[in-house]
Design a protein around this motif. Sequence first.
Motif, PDB file in Angstrom:
ATOM      1  N   ARG A 184       0.833  -1.194   0.000  1.00 28.10           N
ATOM      2  CA  ARG A 184       0.000   0.000   0.000  1.00 28.10           C
ATOM      3  C   ARG A 184       0.873   1.252   0.000  1.00 28.10           C
ATOM      4  O   ARG A 184       1.888   1.305   0.704  1.00 28.10           O
ATOM      5  CB  ARG A 184      -0.924  -0.010   1.210  1.00 28.10           C
ATOM      6  N   PRO A 185       0.499   2.258  -0.778  1.00 28.20           N
ATOM      7  CA  PRO A 185       1.285   3.490  -0.784  1.00 28.20           C
ATOM      8  C   PRO A 185       1.108   4.247   0.530  1.00 28.20           C
ATOM      9  O   PRO A 185       0.171   3.991   1.296  1.00 28.20           O
ATOM     10  CB  PRO A 185       0.695   4.267  -1.959  1.00 28.20           C
ATOM     11  N   SER A 186       1.996   5.177   0.780  1.00 30.31           N
ATOM     12  CA  SER A 186       1.918   5.989   1.988  1.00 30.31           C
ATOM     13  C   SER A 186       2.494   7.365   1.700  1.00 30.31           C
ATOM     14  O   SER A 186       3.115   7.586   0.656  1.00 30.31           O
ATOM     15  CB  SER A 186       2.691   5.323   3.137  1.00 30.31           C
ATOM     16  N   VAL A 187       2.275   8.282   2.639  1.00 31.51           N
ATOM     17  CA  VAL A 187       2.886   9.603   2.526  1.00 31.51           C
ATOM     18  C   VAL A 187       4.325   9.481   2.994  1.00 31.51           C
ATOM     19  O   VAL A 187       4.602   9.017   4.107  1.00 31.51           O
ATOM     20  CB  VAL A 187       2.141  10.647   3.376  1.00 31.51           C
ATOM     21  N   LEU A 188       5.243   9.879   2.128  1.00 35.95           N
ATOM     22  CA  LEU A 188       6.661   9.768   2.454  1.00 35.95           C
ATOM     23  C   LEU A 188       7.143  10.988   3.224  1.00 35.95           C
ATOM     24  O   LEU A 188       7.859  10.862   4.222  1.00 35.95           O
ATOM     25  CB  LEU A 188       7.466   9.604   1.161  1.00 35.95           C
ATOM     26  N   SER A 189       6.735  12.163   2.784  1.00 41.30           N
ATOM     27  CA  SER A 189       7.163  13.397   3.439  1.00 41.30           C
ATOM     28  C   SER A 189       6.333  14.551   2.897  1.00 41.30           C
ATOM     29  O   SER A 189       5.585  14.400   1.934  1.00 41.30           O
ATOM     30  CB  SER A 189       8.654  13.658   3.175  1.00 41.30           C
ATOM     31  N   PHE A 190       6.460  15.699   3.547  1.00 37.73           N
ATOM     32  CA  PHE A 190       5.863  16.914   2.988  1.00 37.73           C
ATOM     33  C   PHE A 190       6.782  18.090   3.277  1.00 37.73           C
ATOM     34  O   PHE A 190       7.582  18.069   4.218  1.00 37.73           O
ATOM     35  CB  PHE A 190       4.443  17.157   3.530  1.00 37.73           C
ATOM     36  N   SER A 191       6.686  19.109   2.423  1.00 32.07           N
ATOM     37  CA  SER A 191       7.564  20.273   2.545  1.00 32.07           C
ATOM     38  C   SER A 191       6.836  21.489   1.993  1.00 32.07           C
ATOM     39  O   SER A 191       5.709  21.384   1.482  1.00 32.07           O
ATOM     40  CB  SER A 191       8.877  20.029   1.790  1.00 32.07           C
ATOM     41  N   TYR A 192       7.499  22.623   2.121  1.00 38.46           N
ATOM     42  CA  TYR A 192       6.891  23.874   1.666  1.00 38.46           C
ATOM     43  C   TYR A 192       7.784  24.532   0.628  1.00 38.46           C
ATOM     44  O   TYR A 192       9.007  24.429   0.675  1.00 38.46           O
ATOM     45  CB  TYR A 192       6.669  24.828   2.843  1.00 38.46           C
ATOM     46  N   ALA A 193       7.151  25.244  -0.310  1.00 34.87           N
ATOM     47  CA  ALA A 193       7.880  25.985  -1.338  1.00 34.87           C
ATOM     48  C   ALA A 193       7.213  27.342  -1.513  1.00 34.87           C
ATOM     49  O   ALA A 193       6.171  27.631  -0.897  1.00 34.87           O
ATOM     50  CB  ALA A 193       7.879  25.209  -2.649  1.00 34.87           C
ATOM     51  N   ASN A 251       8.079  30.350  -0.535  1.00 35.55           N
ATOM     52  CA  ASN A 251       7.999  31.121   0.713  1.00 35.55           C
ATOM     53  C   ASN A 251       6.906  30.596   1.629  1.00 35.55           C
ATOM     54  O   ASN A 251       6.241  31.358   2.343  1.00 35.55           O
ATOM     55  CB  ASN A 251       7.775  32.608   0.404  1.00 35.55           C
ATOM     56  N   GLY A 252       6.707  29.299   1.611  1.00 35.81           N
ATOM     57  CA  GLY A 252       5.748  28.668   2.510  1.00 35.81           C
ATOM     58  C   GLY A 252       4.322  28.665   2.035  1.00 35.81           C
ATOM     59  O   GLY A 252       3.430  28.205   2.747  1.00 35.81           O
ATOM     60  N   LEU A 253       4.073  29.147   0.825  1.00 35.64           N
ATOM     61  CA  LEU A 253       2.701  29.253   0.337  1.00 35.64           C
ATOM     62  C   LEU A 253       2.267  28.058  -0.497  1.00 35.64           C
ATOM     63  O   LEU A 253       1.106  27.966  -0.896  1.00 35.64           O
ATOM     64  CB  LEU A 253       2.533  30.536  -0.481  1.00 35.64           C
ATOM     65  N   THR A 254       3.195  27.150  -0.810  1.00 40.51           N
ATOM     66  CA  THR A 254       2.858  25.930  -1.547  1.00 40.51           C
ATOM     67  C   THR A 254       3.242  24.720  -0.708  1.00 40.51           C
ATOM     68  O   THR A 254       4.403  24.590  -0.285  1.00 40.51           O
ATOM     69  CB  THR A 254       3.586  25.867  -2.901  1.00 40.51           C
ATOM     70  N   LEU A 255       2.272  23.856  -0.442  1.00 41.17           N
ATOM     71  CA  LEU A 255       2.515  22.615   0.285  1.00 41.17           C
ATOM     72  C   LEU A 255       2.776  21.504  -0.722  1.00 41.17           C
ATOM     73  O   LEU A 255       1.991  21.302  -1.655  1.00 41.17           O
ATOM     74  CB  LEU A 255       1.309  22.252   1.146  1.00 41.17           C
ATOM     75  N   LYS A 256       3.904  20.778  -0.558  1.00 38.53           N
ATOM     76  CA  LYS A 256       4.251  19.669  -1.450  1.00 38.53           C
ATOM     77  C   LYS A 256       4.204  18.372  -0.650  1.00 38.53           C
ATOM     78  O   LYS A 256       4.891  18.239   0.366  1.00 38.53           O
ATOM     79  CB  LYS A 256       5.654  19.889  -2.039  1.00 38.53           C
ATOM     80  N   VAL A 257       3.375  17.438  -1.081  1.00 36.75           N
ATOM     81  CA  VAL A 257       3.220  16.151  -0.401  1.00 36.75           C
ATOM     82  C   VAL A 257       3.835  15.060  -1.276  1.00 36.75           C
ATOM     83  O   VAL A 257       3.427  14.882  -2.431  1.00 36.75           O
ATOM     84  CB  VAL A 257       1.745  15.836  -0.111  1.00 36.75           C
ATOM     85  N   LYS A 258       4.800  14.335  -0.733  1.00 35.98           N
ATOM     86  CA  LYS A 258       5.516  13.284  -1.462  1.00 35.98           C
ATOM     87  C   LYS A 258       4.995  11.918  -1.033  1.00 35.98           C
ATOM     88  O   LYS A 258       4.891  11.630   0.164  1.00 35.98           O
ATOM     89  CB  LYS A 258       7.019  13.379  -1.174  1.00 35.98           C
ATOM     90  N   PHE A 259       4.674  11.067  -2.029  1.00 33.48           N
ATOM     91  CA  PHE A 259       4.185   9.722  -1.745  1.00 33.48           C
ATOM     92  C   PHE A 259       5.278   8.685  -1.971  1.00 33.48           C
ATOM     93  O   PHE A 259       6.287   8.954  -2.629  1.00 33.48           O
ATOM     94  CB  PHE A 259       2.964   9.413  -2.609  1.00 33.48           C
ATOM     95  N   SER A 260       5.059   7.501  -1.442  1.00 30.54           N
ATOM     96  CA  SER A 260       6.070   6.440  -1.508  1.00 30.54           C
ATOM     97  C   SER A 260       6.191   5.845  -2.901  1.00 30.54           C
ATOM     98  O   SER A 260       7.178   5.163  -3.195  1.00 30.54           O
ATOM     99  CB  SER A 260       5.738   5.324  -0.512  1.00 30.54           C
ATOM    100  N   GLU A 261       5.208   6.088  -3.773  1.00 32.55           N
ATOM    101  CA  GLU A 261       5.256   5.561  -5.128  1.00 32.55           C
ATOM    102  C   GLU A 261       4.310   6.368  -6.009  1.00 32.55           C
ATOM    103  O   GLU A 261       3.457   7.125  -5.499  1.00 32.55           O
ATOM    104  CB  GLU A 261       4.866   4.086  -5.152  1.00 32.55           C
TER     105      GLU A 261
END
Length: 903
Positions: A375-384, A386-396
């Motif tokens: 099953r896939p999962s959330v690998l990490s998240f970060s901001y771009a 100047n903090g106004l864009t949320l980036k969510v990284k998945f395991s696949e």
Amino acid sequence: MDKKKAVKLATASAVAASAFVAANPHASQAATDVATVVSQAKAQMKEAYYTYSHTVTETGQFPDIKDVYAAYNKAKQAYANAVAVVNKAGGAKKDAYLADLQATYETYVFKANPKSGEARVATYIDAYNYATKLDKMRQELKAAVDAKDLKKAEELYHKISYELKTRTVILDRVYGQSTRELLRSTFKADAQALRDSLIYDITVAMKAREAQDAVKAGNLDKAKAALDQVNQYVSKVTDAFKAELQKAAQEANAAYEAALPPKVESVTAVNAKTLEIKFNKAVDAATVIDNKGTSDTSDDVVKASAITLTAIDSQGPVSTVKASLSDDKKTLKLVADGNQFFTKRYVVDIKNVKTLDGKDVPAYTTTIDTTDSVRPSVLSFSYADNGLTLKVKFSEPLASVGTVKLYDGTTEISVSPKFTAGDDEMTINLASSSVPVNKDLTLKIFGAVDYNGNVINPNPAELTVKKTTVDITKPVVQSIEAVNTKTVKVTFSEKLLSAPTIKIGGQTASVSVDSTGLVYTATLASALSKGVYAVEVSDYKDLAGNSGDAYTKVVQLKADNTAPKFVSSQVVKINGVEHLVLTFDEEVTTGSNITVVQSSDKYIDENNVLKAVGADLKTTSDNFKLYLPTDGKSKSVALNISSLPKGTYTVTLPNGLVSDLADNAYAERKQITFVRGSDSLTTKPALDTAYDGNGVKADNNNELVFAFTQNLDASALNLSNFNINGLTVTKAVFDGDTKHIRVTLAPGANTWTGTHVITISNIKNTSGLVMDTVTVNEYMKENVAPTFTATLTSADVIRVDFSEPVANAMISRVLSANNFIVKVDGNVVTVSNVYEDNNATNLVQNSKGYKTVYLKLQSPVTDLSKPITLSATDIVDVNQTGKITDNNVVGNNVSATVVNVAK
């Protein structure tokens, strides 16, 4: 009396007694107090011990070794003198005195092969001398390290290692815990610490040499084992030798790599979208990746002539597979394009791959299972931004992110995630004023799934996110730069939601943005006259939706009067077709209807014969395009030269072939030379329907011939490529050329005569392009060989029963004695004739099918105990009994089995 005074008194008495005895060794017994001499000698021996032990105990320092030697020598002399006195005047107590003296001497001063607690002074002196020798080696090793003398350091490292392993036990024999610990901490510990600090350095140095020697000796397994340690420890070496050892490691690895025969190390399924092929050496990207002729590597696909994936579990093929190489050129990543994905099993064929140094990687075939239950999962998240864009990284890579919701407590905040199926990342714009600042928010992801339908774990996935920035600042134009009379560049203070409107001299320009998202290039359709013009910028917003103010600036547009200059040329293949790539010193546009090669121009063919080209090669919008353009611009152009014959060409580049962005036409007329080779096939192979109507011919009952439009790759002979109504296929070979394949059925596989459905798939041409799966109908006769049994019905008649109607292989001829061999006890007997009846009165006829015939023997059988056998030849099956024609012939030869005749 305190301890120090007692020691001083005993010492003084011992010294006086020793002096007396030494001065009067032969004095009379009466003048000598033997007991006093013995006592004083014992005191001197103990004093030698106290000389080091009390100093260590009371000061924590070592005594001067000269003082210890002096006390040691005095003790030895006192012992010798006392023994002399006792031997002369000991009287009845002689043995007792001698024993007492010896015991004291061996305890405090010296004894050969002493036990623990004995020979204390001698043991200390030996240990101290050893320790100072060890410390001298330590100092020499430190000096070698400071001088970065690796050779000397390695030599001393081994010496100290030997000492620490085999000889420092001498320190443990010293009597007195304080003294032992001081010796260890002062000398052994420092030597041990310095030696241990270099363990990785020396290991790397030794193993790097070992690897080099093993490579030279051809023992690559030993080299690999040594290099495993080198690579494990080289990152841990000291700064003193880091540069030298890193170089040694690199050289050893390079020598090993150079000696290794190239090979495919592994093929693995990372997930339903991604496969990885690992090579043991860096490979040439051009042999595994098909570059589509752009600078954007995202459109690069796997080279069909190098790597093919054949689905073997009835799943559909993945039509487009993206490809990319790792930085070290050893790992090829394959990604199913778009919404496609891998599922079930595939046969992976790898061939025609070369290393960077031009060596062939041996062909490799394996089967992989891409079934994915993880099953896939959330690998990490970060901001771009100047903090106004949320980036969510998945395991696949995901097929869908499902439903995404953002909550402030229990209140839902509307968000619109940006996500493309097949990506492993999504972004969410937090710039909206509806998203509160500096507050923990809950992001929930419901039902996200990968390409095998595996749902995200956990479901929903929850993240605590925070918007830390409020953007209320308007975007502004920071600069405007005039490029030429039709182009300007506008730089903004921040990224924009969409392209702005830019006018030059009142005319609206086309707009493109660079990779930073900050610089927009505005280009007019036609150049203006040189002069001063207003550049107007309007209709632009930042990511937070703040509108920028309209901005106008006057710029001077200067004409660019410098024509582009030729830089270089090369021949490259684009989608398998050779192109002449020309590079200039600035960005250019292509000229149309320009003759590059004239029909009268000469070239040198493959046989070194000078010939005329025979036809003009002119530029068109189809054959002459920008090469690897970025944002629609490039300094290089590519001309399709597939219409030219193979050979070497020398041509003069015509004026006007290209123009720069200011419309200055090329005018150098540079002469260049290039070699035209051959193109790879760019169209898929197909059945050649001109062959027997559908491209397939049942050549006989056991074989079919398939004809194709192109020469085929050897993998076309895979038996799984041919599904002939599910019948078993045993062999496939090229027939006459590589456009025709002869396929053989297993004996008896086809049990009925009629129209069969045949599916052909995965056939590849010599360029690796795979044909579209095709299904055809073909009339085929069954290929079951007829069998027979035999029974002796009378002494001279054998009845033969066939499993199906048969006739002579040439139906115009009758079945005769020549078609049968009868043996009695291994000896051939004569068959006189073949009959239709048991009485042997009606001979068999030609052009007639039979299921039963009777063989008349010339001589009757006389001994039933002897075995009788029968075999048949030149007999084939037909589809009916009675009268037959050629149309009734099935044609399977009767079984060659020798049968026993029943009696």
